[in-house]
Design a protein around this motif. Sequence first.
Motif, PDB file in Angstrom:
ATOM      1  N   GLU A   1      -7.224   1.809  -5.279  1.00  0.00           N
ATOM      2  CA  GLU A   1      -6.234   2.811  -4.773  1.00  0.00           C
ATOM      3  C   GLU A   1      -5.283   2.744  -5.602  1.00  0.00           C
ATOM      4  O   GLU A   1      -4.690   3.856  -6.136  1.00  0.00           O
ATOM      5  CB  GLU A   1      -5.570   2.139  -3.639  1.00  0.00           C
ATOM      6  N   ALA A   2      -5.146   2.160  -6.554  1.00  0.00           N
ATOM      7  CA  ALA A   2      -4.203   1.852  -7.782  1.00  0.00           C
ATOM      8  C   ALA A   2      -4.884   3.137  -8.990  1.00  0.00           C
ATOM      9  O   ALA A   2      -4.274   3.991  -9.833  1.00  0.00           O
ATOM     10  CB  ALA A   2      -4.216   1.470  -8.079  1.00  0.00           C
ATOM     11  N   ALA A   3      -6.088   3.153  -9.183  1.00  0.00           N
ATOM     12  CA  ALA A   3      -7.081   4.336 -10.049  1.00  0.00           C
ATOM     13  C   ALA A   3      -7.452   5.675  -8.958  1.00  0.00           C
ATOM     14  O   ALA A   3      -6.581   6.311 -10.201  1.00  0.00           O
ATOM     15  CB  ALA A   3      -7.955   3.647  -9.673  1.00  0.00           C
ATOM     16  N   ASN A   4      -6.975   5.696  -7.937  1.00  0.00           N
ATOM     17  CA  ASN A   4      -6.736   6.621  -7.008  1.00  0.00           C
ATOM     18  C   ASN A   4      -5.339   7.236  -7.545  1.00  0.00           C
ATOM     19  O   ASN A   4      -5.448   8.693  -7.261  1.00  0.00           O
ATOM     20  CB  ASN A   4      -6.671   6.949  -5.856  1.00  0.00           C
ATOM     21  N   ALA A   5      -4.371   6.792  -7.231  1.00  0.00           N
ATOM     22  CA  ALA A   5      -2.993   7.223  -7.665  1.00  0.00           C
ATOM     23  C   ALA A   5      -2.686   7.633  -9.043  1.00  0.00           C
ATOM     24  O   ALA A   5      -1.899   8.542  -9.463  1.00  0.00           O
ATOM     25  CB  ALA A   5      -1.962   6.102  -6.745  1.00  0.00           C
ATOM     26  N   LEU A   6      -2.941   7.191  -9.805  1.00  0.00           N
ATOM     27  CA  LEU A   6      -3.146   6.938 -11.784  1.00  0.00           C
ATOM     28  C   LEU A   6      -3.472   8.818 -11.057  1.00  0.00           C
ATOM     29  O   LEU A   6      -2.969   8.994 -12.267  1.00  0.00           O
ATOM     30  CB  LEU A   6      -3.655   6.014 -12.264  1.00  0.00           C
TER      31      LEU A   6
ATOM     32  N   ALA B   1      -1.972  11.415 -10.167  1.00  0.00           N
ATOM     33  CA  ALA B   1      -0.344  11.247 -10.606  1.00  0.00           C
ATOM     34  C   ALA B   1      -0.719  12.518 -12.206  1.00  0.00           C
ATOM     35  O   ALA B   1       0.330  12.502 -12.993  1.00  0.00           O
ATOM     36  CB  ALA B   1       0.051  10.208 -10.855  1.00  0.00           C
ATOM     37  N   LEU B   2      -1.454  12.269 -12.712  1.00  0.00           N
ATOM     38  CA  LEU B   2      -2.320  13.134 -14.095  1.00  0.00           C
ATOM     39  C   LEU B   2      -0.862  14.139 -13.966  1.00  0.00           C
ATOM     40  O   LEU B   2      -0.528  14.333 -15.248  1.00  0.00           O
ATOM     41  CB  LEU B   2      -2.955  13.252 -14.357  1.00  0.00           C
TER      42      LEU B   2
ATOM     43  N   GLN C   1       1.821  13.567 -17.570  1.00  0.00           N
ATOM     44  CA  GLN C   1       1.879  14.300 -18.172  1.00  0.00           C
ATOM     45  C   GLN C   1       3.117  14.885 -19.043  1.00  0.00           C
ATOM     46  O   GLN C   1       3.241  14.888 -20.460  1.00  0.00           O
ATOM     47  CB  GLN C   1       0.486  15.146 -18.048  1.00  0.00           C
ATOM     48  N   ALA C   2       3.707  15.430 -18.354  1.00  0.00           N
ATOM     49  CA  ALA C   2       4.811  16.320 -18.330  1.00  0.00           C
ATOM     50  C   ALA C   2       6.199  15.067 -18.759  1.00  0.00           C
ATOM     51  O   ALA C   2       7.302  15.432 -19.082  1.00  0.00           O
ATOM     52  CB  ALA C   2       5.261  16.900 -16.522  1.00  0.00           C
TER      53      ALA C   2
ATOM     54  N   THR D   1      -6.317   3.153 -21.279  1.00  0.00           N
ATOM     55  CA  THR D   1      -6.785   3.868 -22.210  1.00  0.00           C
ATOM     56  C   THR D   1      -6.872   5.360 -21.672  1.00  0.00           C
ATOM     57  O   THR D   1      -7.730   6.372 -22.083  1.00  0.00           O
ATOM     58  CB  THR D   1      -8.493   3.505 -22.400  1.00  0.00           C
ATOM     59  N   TYR D   2      -7.775   5.359 -20.245  1.00  0.00           N
ATOM     60  CA  TYR D   2      -7.952   6.234 -19.719  1.00  0.00           C
ATOM     61  C   TYR D   2      -6.889   7.543 -19.620  1.00  0.00           C
ATOM     62  O   TYR D   2      -7.038   8.778 -20.264  1.00  0.00           O
ATOM     63  CB  TYR D   2      -7.807   5.908 -17.889  1.00  0.00           C
TER      64      TYR D   2
END
Length: 180
Positions: free
Chosen positions: A72-77, A80-81, A85-86, A109-110
């Motif tokens: 779930e945390a990875a999906n949210a990350l 939110a890209l 980025q902004a 790293t991602y």
Amino acid sequence: MFDGTTSDALINAGRLADVLVMSLDAAGAASATRALISDVVTASRTPVLAIPTKAAPLSFDRVMVAYDGGFEAANALRAALPLLQAASVVRISEIEMVPEQFPVTDAATYLSRHGINAEIAVAAKGDKSVEERLLAETKAWAPDLLVMGAYGHGRWRETLFGGVTRFMLGELGIPVLLAH
């Protein structure tokens, strides 16, 4: 036009949406909207941006990512890209509990592969619950937006026993991007 419940309509609308923006009642208030947000985020594959009704004007300059190494945390990350980025400053926060399979350094790293230089903050859990510690870290750092996975232990388990998602939706007071 859609016949059915509000959550069904939102879930249907989210099929071809990048994000569903939903209003969140004031922190600390008992809320049917929190239940609606919970229904939508757990049944939809579309992330939900929950914005408190009394939030300051939207700014996503300082963004905190709550990271626990879970799906779930990875999906949210990933969801939110564009916001990350902004942002001017991104912090990945982890509440240290037990060694996980996907450490917080993997998340940094991602993000770096996407041009985001994120700082890492690991806080000891101490004698507080994970949600209390995360709330304290969030209030201390004062981000404009919190990004977090939702209902990693299942919504019904969190409803019965409490949990991070339910607690944060009730206490946070800033916009939060949720993904399941």
